[in-house]
Scaffold this active site. Structure first.
Site, PDB file in Angstrom:
ATOM      1  N   THR A  43      -5.993   4.135 -51.448  1.00  0.00           N
ATOM      2  CA  THR A  43      -4.670   3.903 -51.623  1.00  0.00           C
ATOM      3  C   THR A  43      -3.948   4.306 -50.456  1.00  0.00           C
ATOM      4  O   THR A  43      -4.248   5.236 -49.787  1.00  0.00           O
ATOM      5  CB  THR A  43      -4.158   4.455 -52.864  1.00  0.00           C
ATOM      6  OG1 THR A  43      -4.049   5.768 -52.824  1.00  0.00           O
ATOM      7  CG2 THR A  43      -4.676   3.884 -54.305  1.00  0.00           C
ATOM      8  N   VAL A  45      -0.720   5.601 -49.661  1.00  0.00           N
ATOM      9  CA  VAL A  45      -0.143   6.684 -49.261  1.00  0.00           C
ATOM     10  C   VAL A  45      -0.825   8.033 -49.243  1.00  0.00           C
ATOM     11  O   VAL A  45      -0.867   8.925 -48.509  1.00  0.00           O
ATOM     12  CB  VAL A  45       1.169   7.057 -50.237  1.00  0.00           C
ATOM     13  CG1 VAL A  45       1.894   8.304 -50.104  1.00  0.00           C
ATOM     14  CG2 VAL A  45       2.244   5.899 -50.099  1.00  0.00           C
ATOM     15  N   CYS A  46      -1.828   7.978 -50.249  1.00  0.00           N
ATOM     16  CA  CYS A  46      -2.910   8.830 -50.323  1.00  0.00           C
ATOM     17  C   CYS A  46      -3.744   9.037 -49.153  1.00  0.00           C
ATOM     18  O   CYS A  46      -4.011  10.242 -48.756  1.00  0.00           O
ATOM     19  CB  CYS A  46      -3.809   8.905 -51.563  1.00  0.00           C
ATOM     20  SG  CYS A  46      -3.072   8.888 -53.219  1.00  0.00           S
ATOM     21  N   THR A  47      -4.348   8.029 -48.637  1.00  0.00           N
ATOM     22  CA  THR A  47      -4.937   8.025 -47.242  1.00  0.00           C
ATOM     23  C   THR A  47      -4.038   8.562 -46.145  1.00  0.00           C
ATOM     24  O   THR A  47      -4.659   9.401 -45.403  1.00  0.00           O
ATOM     25  CB  THR A  47      -5.413   6.337 -46.937  1.00  0.00           C
ATOM     26  OG1 THR A  47      -5.948   6.268 -48.122  1.00  0.00           O
ATOM     27  CG2 THR A  47      -5.909   6.476 -45.450  1.00  0.00           C
ATOM     28  N   LEU A  50      -4.008  12.695 -47.074  1.00  0.00           N
ATOM     29  CA  LEU A  50      -5.268  13.372 -46.865  1.00  0.00           C
ATOM     30  C   LEU A  50      -5.513  13.120 -45.221  1.00  0.00           C
ATOM     31  O   LEU A  50      -6.191  14.498 -44.720  1.00  0.00           O
ATOM     32  CB  LEU A  50      -6.490  13.009 -47.686  1.00  0.00           C
ATOM     33  CG  LEU A  50      -6.761  13.463 -49.022  1.00  0.00           C
ATOM     34  CD1 LEU A  50      -5.508  13.052 -49.816  1.00  0.00           C
ATOM     35  CD2 LEU A  50      -8.211  13.191 -49.507  1.00  0.00           C
TER      36      LEU A  50
END
Length: 219
Positions: A43, A45-47, A50
């Site tokens: 996804t 934003v998550c990428t 992290l």
């Protein structure tokens, strides 16, 4: 009923990660640890989040802080996703483990459930939550963001610096504080104690109330 929050001990859960299985207390040991959750693998934003965590690993290493991610997908998915994350942040390496929670059990116990977001099958998703955990395994600070808002890693580092400084020196950090700025002396410290604890001196702000509670010093 409220879930895990500031002052609570992190439950000693057995978790599965892309770097093996372990109990949370064994992983934390006597270190500061940041546990951070994400709505899902692959996804946008998550990428970015992290990836930024990976880029900030040297800053966390300086502060002797461990990182532990969490997403509701399985280990195989995590390992594939990491390739994308590292491609997004050239030179960055996801050296920290990521918990797999496909059954959504761990997010419930760590109070990381998003009340609104659900996947296509109707299952709850993790919120964009982050707990800073102290060496005593207690939650010292929590951030909670909606899925649409990515976290600011500079603020995570700033908050961590504040917590570590407060624990070491019996001080607090004022609004907009950043590393190197003056700190305030805790109201529980008397003026005589402050003279002993802060031989470098401190400044008491002259306020209309004439109460000498706003005292700045450098540590």
């Amino acid at each position: 009923m409220p879930g895990l929050t500031i002052g609570d001990s992190v439950p000693n859960l057995q978790v599965q990660t892309n770097q093996g299985n372990f109990k949370l207390h064994d992983f934390i040991g006597d270190s500061w640890t940041i546990i951070f959750s994400h709505p899902g693998d692959f996804t946008p934003v998550c990428t970015t989040e992290l990836g930024k965590m990976a880029a900030y690993v040297p800053e966390f290493d300086k502060r002797e802080v461990k990182l532990l991610g969490l997403s509701c997908d399985d280990v195989k998915s995590h390992n594939e996703w990491i390739k994308d994350i590292e491609a997004y942040i050239p030179g960055g390496k996801v050296s920290y483990p990521i918990i797999a929670d496909p059954n959504r059990e761990i997010i419930k116990q760590l109070n990381m459930v998003d009340p609104d977001e659900k996947d296509s099958s109707g299952k709850q998703l993790p919120s964009r939550a982050l707990h800073i955990v102290g060496p005593d395994h207690q939650v010292k600070l929590s951030f909670l963001y909606p899925a649409s808002t990515g976290r600011n890693m500079d603020e995570v580092v700033r908050a961590l610096d504040s917590l570590q400084k407060a624990m070491k020196h019996k001080v607090a950090t004022p609004a907009n504080w950043k590393q190197g700025d003056p700190v305030v002396i805790s109201p529980s410290v008397s003026s005589d104690q402050a003279k002993e604890m802060f031989p470098q001196g401190f400044q008491t702000v002259d306020l209309p109330s004439k109460k000498e509670y706003l005292r700045f010093t450098n540590v």
